[in-house]
Write a protein that holds these residues in place. Structure first.
Motif, PDB file in Angstrom:
ATOM      1  N   THR A   1      -0.892  -3.102  -3.545  1.00 27.58           N
ATOM      2  CA  THR A   1      -1.870  -3.341  -2.487  1.00 27.58           C
ATOM      3  C   THR A   1      -2.535  -4.696  -2.671  1.00 27.58           C
ATOM      4  O   THR A   1      -2.707  -5.456  -1.709  1.00 27.58           O
ATOM      5  CB  THR A   1      -2.934  -2.232  -2.483  1.00 27.58           C
ATOM      6  OG1 THR A   1      -2.287  -0.967  -2.407  1.00 27.58           O
ATOM      7  CG2 THR A   1      -3.875  -2.384  -1.307  1.00 27.58           C
TER       8      THR A   1
ATOM      9  N   ARG B   1       0.817  -1.213   0.000  1.00 29.16           N
ATOM     10  CA  ARG B   1       0.000   0.000   0.000  1.00 29.16           C
ATOM     11  C   ARG B   1       0.853   1.266   0.000  1.00 29.16           C
ATOM     12  O   ARG B   1       0.599   2.215  -0.748  1.00 29.16           O
ATOM     13  CB  ARG B   1      -0.926   0.008   1.219  1.00 29.16           C
ATOM     14  CG  ARG B   1      -1.994   1.109   1.192  1.00 29.16           C
ATOM     15  CD  ARG B   1      -2.795   1.019  -0.071  1.00 29.16           C
ATOM     16  NE  ARG B   1      -3.970   1.871  -0.071  1.00 29.16           N
ATOM     17  CZ  ARG B   1      -4.640   2.217  -1.170  1.00 29.16           C
ATOM     18  NH1 ARG B   1      -4.226   1.793  -2.355  1.00 29.16           N
ATOM     19  NH2 ARG B   1      -5.709   2.973  -1.096  1.00 29.16           N
TER      20      ARG B   1
ATOM     21  N   PHE C   1      -3.614   9.665   4.996  1.00 29.19           N
ATOM     22  CA  PHE C   1      -3.363   8.223   5.098  1.00 29.19           C
ATOM     23  C   PHE C   1      -4.259   7.588   6.158  1.00 29.19           C
ATOM     24  O   PHE C   1      -4.648   8.228   7.136  1.00 29.19           O
ATOM     25  CB  PHE C   1      -1.891   7.962   5.422  1.00 29.19           C
ATOM     26  CG  PHE C   1      -1.518   6.507   5.351  1.00 29.19           C
ATOM     27  CD1 PHE C   1      -1.404   5.877   4.127  1.00 29.19           C
ATOM     28  CD2 PHE C   1      -1.309   5.769   6.505  1.00 29.19           C
ATOM     29  CE1 PHE C   1      -1.078   4.532   4.051  1.00 29.19           C
ATOM     30  CE2 PHE C   1      -0.974   4.422   6.438  1.00 29.19           C
ATOM     31  CZ  PHE C   1      -0.855   3.811   5.205  1.00 29.19           C
TER      32      PHE C   1
ATOM     33  N   LYS D   1       3.819   9.855 -10.009  1.00 30.52           N
ATOM     34  CA  LYS D   1       2.551   9.186  -9.748  1.00 30.52           C
ATOM     35  C   LYS D   1       1.417  10.188  -9.537  1.00 30.52           C
ATOM     36  O   LYS D   1       0.285   9.965  -9.970  1.00 30.52           O
ATOM     37  CB  LYS D   1       2.663   8.300  -8.501  1.00 30.52           C
ATOM     38  CG  LYS D   1       3.424   6.997  -8.680  1.00 30.52           C
ATOM     39  CD  LYS D   1       3.592   6.299  -7.332  1.00 30.52           C
ATOM     40  CE  LYS D   1       4.162   4.905  -7.490  1.00 30.52           C
ATOM     41  NZ  LYS D   1       3.170   3.927  -7.956  1.00 30.52           N
ATOM     42  N   HIS D   2       1.717  11.300  -8.852  1.00 31.78           N
ATOM     43  CA  HIS D   2       0.648  12.192  -8.388  1.00 31.78           C
ATOM     44  C   HIS D   2       0.768  13.632  -8.864  1.00 31.78           C
ATOM     45  O   HIS D   2       0.015  14.494  -8.402  1.00 31.78           O
ATOM     46  CB  HIS D   2       0.605  12.182  -6.857  1.00 31.78           C
ATOM     47  CG  HIS D   2       0.474  10.809  -6.269  1.00 31.78           C
ATOM     48  ND1 HIS D   2      -0.663  10.044  -6.413  1.00 31.78           N
ATOM     49  CD2 HIS D   2       1.360  10.051  -5.555  1.00 31.78           C
ATOM     50  CE1 HIS D   2      -0.484   8.877  -5.797  1.00 31.78           C
ATOM     51  NE2 HIS D   2       0.728   8.852  -5.279  1.00 31.78           N
TER      52      HIS D   2
ATOM     53  N   GLN E   1      -7.771   7.373   1.489  1.00 28.98           N
ATOM     54  CA  GLN E   1      -6.772   6.371   1.127  1.00 28.98           C
ATOM     55  C   GLN E   1      -6.885   5.165   2.058  1.00 28.98           C
ATOM     56  O   GLN E   1      -6.088   4.989   2.977  1.00 28.98           O
ATOM     57  CB  GLN E   1      -5.357   6.949   1.253  1.00 28.98           C
ATOM     58  CG  GLN E   1      -5.090   8.161   0.385  1.00 28.98           C
ATOM     59  CD  GLN E   1      -3.743   8.774   0.707  1.00 28.98           C
ATOM     60  OE1 GLN E   1      -2.736   8.097   0.715  1.00 28.98           O
ATOM     61  NE2 GLN E   1      -3.739  10.065   1.005  1.00 28.98           N
TER      62      GLN E   1
ATOM     63  N   GLU F   1      -3.005  -0.143  -8.281  1.00 29.78           N
ATOM     64  CA  GLU F   1      -3.142  -0.756  -6.954  1.00 29.78           C
ATOM     65  C   GLU F   1      -2.529  -2.151  -6.920  1.00 29.78           C
ATOM     66  O   GLU F   1      -2.846  -2.954  -6.041  1.00 29.78           O
ATOM     67  CB  GLU F   1      -4.616  -0.830  -6.549  1.00 29.78           C
ATOM     68  CG  GLU F   1      -5.280   0.521  -6.373  1.00 29.78           C
ATOM     69  CD  GLU F   1      -6.729   0.409  -5.951  1.00 29.78           C
ATOM     70  OE1 GLU F   1      -7.166   1.200  -5.095  1.00 29.78           O
ATOM     71  OE2 GLU F   1      -7.433  -0.486  -6.465  1.00 29.78           O
TER      72      GLU F   1
ATOM     73  N   PHE G   1      -0.739  13.494   1.310  1.00 27.67           N
ATOM     74  CA  PHE G   1      -1.014  12.058   1.345  1.00 27.67           C
ATOM     75  C   PHE G   1      -0.764  11.482   2.746  1.00 27.67           C
ATOM     76  O   PHE G   1      -1.455  10.556   3.166  1.00 27.67           O
ATOM     77  CB  PHE G   1      -0.175  11.328   0.302  1.00 27.67           C
ATOM     78  CG  PHE G   1      -0.775  11.375  -1.071  1.00 27.67           C
ATOM     79  CD1 PHE G   1      -1.501  10.313  -1.560  1.00 27.67           C
ATOM     80  CD2 PHE G   1      -0.629  12.492  -1.877  1.00 27.67           C
ATOM     81  CE1 PHE G   1      -2.072  10.345  -2.823  1.00 27.67           C
ATOM     82  CE2 PHE G   1      -1.187  12.552  -3.137  1.00 27.67           C
ATOM     83  CZ  PHE G   1      -1.922  11.474  -3.619  1.00 27.67           C
TER      84      PHE G   1
ATOM     85  N   ASP H   1       2.636   1.748  -3.356  1.00 29.05           N
ATOM     86  CA  ASP H   1       1.687   2.175  -4.386  1.00 29.05           C
ATOM     87  C   ASP H   1       1.470   3.686  -4.311  1.00 29.05           C
ATOM     88  O   ASP H   1       1.304   4.361  -5.326  1.00 29.05           O
ATOM     89  CB  ASP H   1       0.333   1.482  -4.191  1.00 29.05           C
ATOM     90  CG  ASP H   1       0.267   0.118  -4.860  1.00 29.05           C
ATOM     91  OD1 ASP H   1       1.192  -0.216  -5.629  1.00 29.05           O
ATOM     92  OD2 ASP H   1      -0.708  -0.608  -4.622  1.00 29.05           O
ATOM     93  N   THR H   2       1.476   4.196  -3.086  1.00 26.79           N
ATOM     94  CA  THR H   2       1.171   5.613  -2.868  1.00 26.79           C
ATOM     95  C   THR H   2       2.394   6.513  -3.019  1.00 26.79           C
ATOM     96  O   THR H   2       2.369   7.518  -3.730  1.00 26.79           O
ATOM     97  CB  THR H   2       0.564   5.812  -1.465  1.00 26.79           C
ATOM     98  OG1 THR H   2      -0.612   5.013  -1.345  1.00 26.79           O
ATOM     99  CG2 THR H   2       0.216   7.275  -1.225  1.00 26.79           C
TER     100      THR H   2
END
Length: 586
Positions: free
Chosen positions: A446, A107, A247, A234-235, A305, A443, A243, A110-111
């Motif tokens: 995750t 997880r 979380f 990613k973001h 999230q 994902e 984030f 991934d973030t």
């Protein structure tokens, strides 16, 4: 400017693929970064890709070694650092670190991006091995093993780390490539550990010296070659602070507390404390309630999230693969517990090195099955039928092993190798399917992490069941068969307790000499009776494993047809270097 351009390219790839979602069989296929044809020429032969592949493989080798190399030397460690019941914590903290860490690694990476998590994680394993290798007390050794267990969650994340870097159609094959690296530790761990004990001055400490080398080299390779998408790739313009603020901290507390307490309670029952002891029951009950609360919380709280996205559990294909992975591993653990003991107590008869090699058959079989299954899976296709057939054959050969006795070592070894090969094949199918049968490839970590944590938790439950049954049956069979045999051979009944005590201590000559009326012939008769009694006890575990095989077969009946998803899309590329321009890592 280079990073901004790379971010835009990454986003364009995602949007391009999302525009052509495949809804066949109810499975979505989006969240990808590129088509394989869009990658630069020579991408899969570049130093960065090859170096990353080696890093992932060595990471798995070190992670499997953290248990497979350490478990066979428990006896030598106990002698060196003092006999103590707390030695069980060496395996317990490893299991806990792995079970908790897999979901968190999946997880969090991934973030926030994977690179630094894997560099720090493998460095942590190196530090843990240094602490363990220099330990003078059991508590210090356990502390080092805690770090090794946490680090192992990076190694066992191989399915999504390598899986996202290659086209979906090659995920099974590349999993097999990574499995090749685990042969020395996951396959021949018992033999390697036995050889280190017999042939090095450092003895059991060389197990940890080897882990230092493997983890250190892995951390170096990740640092030099592994550049997956960064947080900003990613973001975009989002901040890390945002984030972190959003979380799922509540889920993290419930998940960690629940899993740790539940596993500690299960694993300490019947070993550290009696099953009725509050120190066993309280952690089990509280841990279970925390896990129930976790799923209620994740289902109904308004989380930006969530730690464990509940929508995974609405995906029948992913759930089936996750359950099959968990119960299939439970079949494997029955033999990870029984076969080394059966080898030593029934077949080895003092041949230490031979026993170490034969005890490795379970690990070798599983690893061979994982490699064979990964290379053959896509060619065979027919996913549901293939999965049902391989686990049925694995369960069948384990059941047949119950027919073996002390006079049939060859047949026992053949059945064991065949059974674990097919169980390994099932695992080679389920791990990639857990990463393919999900609606969003962003994902992937995750999905694989939750499945891996489930595998560890359910396998712990299964191992507990096996241990309880085996302890009960061993006590019953030894007390029923051995006294009767030695008395019939001429040992006075009054000497039986002393004889049984001496044999329980390993049969040292000093204790046996104190047994009144014991002769070489009676001792030989008693040794043979022990072999048959142990065999009858182990047969029960072979039969119990059939229940877990049956559950796995049922789960495999719901495996989805993933043919429509086996294309050339790639979930992530090595584009995370600061100097990258508009090219992916060539």
């Amino acid at each position: 400017m280079a990073d901004i351009h790379a971010e835009k390219q990454h986003a364009d790839h995602v949007e391009k693929v999302r525009g052509s979602i495949d809804h066949t069989h109810g499975l979505d296929a989006h969240g990808f970064a590129a088509e394989v044809e869009e990658l630069p020429k020579g991408y899969f032969y570049s130093p960065f890709f090859l170096g990353t592949t080696c890093a992932i493989g060595l990471n798995l080798m070190a992670s499997t070694g953290g248990f497979a190399l350490v478990a066979p030397v428990f006896g030598q460690i106990s002698v060196a650092l003092g006999p103590t019941s707390s030695i069980i914590w060496l395996s317990l903290v490893y299991t806990i670190g792995l079970a908790v860490g897999l979901t968190l690694v999946g997880r969090l990476t991934d973030t926030f991006g994977r690179r630094w998590f894997f560099i720090v994680g493998t460095a942590l394993g190196c530090l843990g091995a240094i602490v363990a290798s220099t330990a003078k007390t059991m508590n210090v050794l356990i502390g080092g093993q805690v770090l090794i267990g946490l680090s192992a969650s990076t190694g066992y994340s191989y399915s999504f780390v390598i899986g996202e870097l290659v086209p979906v159609k090659y995920r099974f094959i590349f999993n097999s490539v990574i499995f090749l690296f685990s042969i020395p530790t996951g396959g021949f761990g018992a033999a390697v550990a036995t050889s280190l004990i017999l042939n090095t001055a450092g003895g059991w400490r060389w197990v940890y010296y080897l882990l230092i080398i493997l983890n250190g080299l892995t951390a170096l390779l990740y640092t030099v070659f592994y550049f997956p998408p960064t947080f900003h790739q990613k973001h975009g313009s989002d901040t890390v602070a945002k984030f972190i603020k959003n979380f799922d901290w509540g889920g993290l507390v419930l998940y960690t507390a629940g899993l740790v307490l539940f596993i500690v309670g299960l694993s300490s029952g019947g070993t550290l404390h009696p099953w009725k002891d509050a120190r066993v029951l309280a952690p089990i009950v509280i841990g279970f309630l925390c896990l129930v609360a976790l799923f209620v919380y994740e289902s109904y709280a308004n989380l930006a999230q969530p730690l464990i996205p509940i929508h995974f559990f609405k995906n029948r294909g992913w759930v089936a693969a996750m359950i099959s992975l968990s119960f299939g591993a439970s079949v494997y653990y029955s033999q990870a517990i029984v076969w080394p003991q059966m080898t030593a107590n029934v077949y080895a008869q003092g041949r230490v090195m031979w026993g170490g090699v034969v005890a490795s058959l379970v690990g070798v079989g599983i690893t061979f099955g994982e490699i064979l299954g990964g290379f053959a899976a896509k060619s065979i296709g027919h996913w549901k039928i293939q999965a049902v057939v391989v686990i049925t054959l694995g369960g069948l050969f384990l059941g047949l092993a119950a027919l073996c006795d002390p006079t049939t070592p060859g047949m026992a070894m053949a059945f064991m190798f065949l059974a674990t090969t097919f169980v390994g094949w099932n695992e080679a199918l389920m791990l990639p399917i857990c990463t393919i049968a999900i609606p969003d490839q962003t994902e992937i970590g995750t999905a694989a992490g939750v499945a891996g944590s489930s595998r560890s938790a359910i396998s712990t439950v299964a191992s507990t069941i096996y241990s309880i049954v085996l302890t009960s049956r061993t006590t019953t069979e030894l007390s029923k068969q051995v006294p009767a045999a030695v008395i019939a051979a001429g040992l006075p009944a009054s000497s039986v307790p002393a004889y049984m005590t001496a044999m329980a201590a390993g049969g040292p000559a000093a204790l046996l000499a104190q047994v009144q009326g014991l002769t070489p012939d009676i001792l030989a008769t008693g040794t043979e009776a022990y072999r048959w009694a142990f065999t009858d006890a182990y047969k029960t575990i072979f039969l119990v494993s059939l229940a877990f095989s049956g559950l796995t077969i049922i789960a495999n009946c719901f495996i989805p047809d993933i043919d429509s998803l086996m294309g050339g899309k790639v979930a992530a590329t090595l584009i995370g270097r600061e100097k990258d321009d508009d090219k992916t890592a060539a």
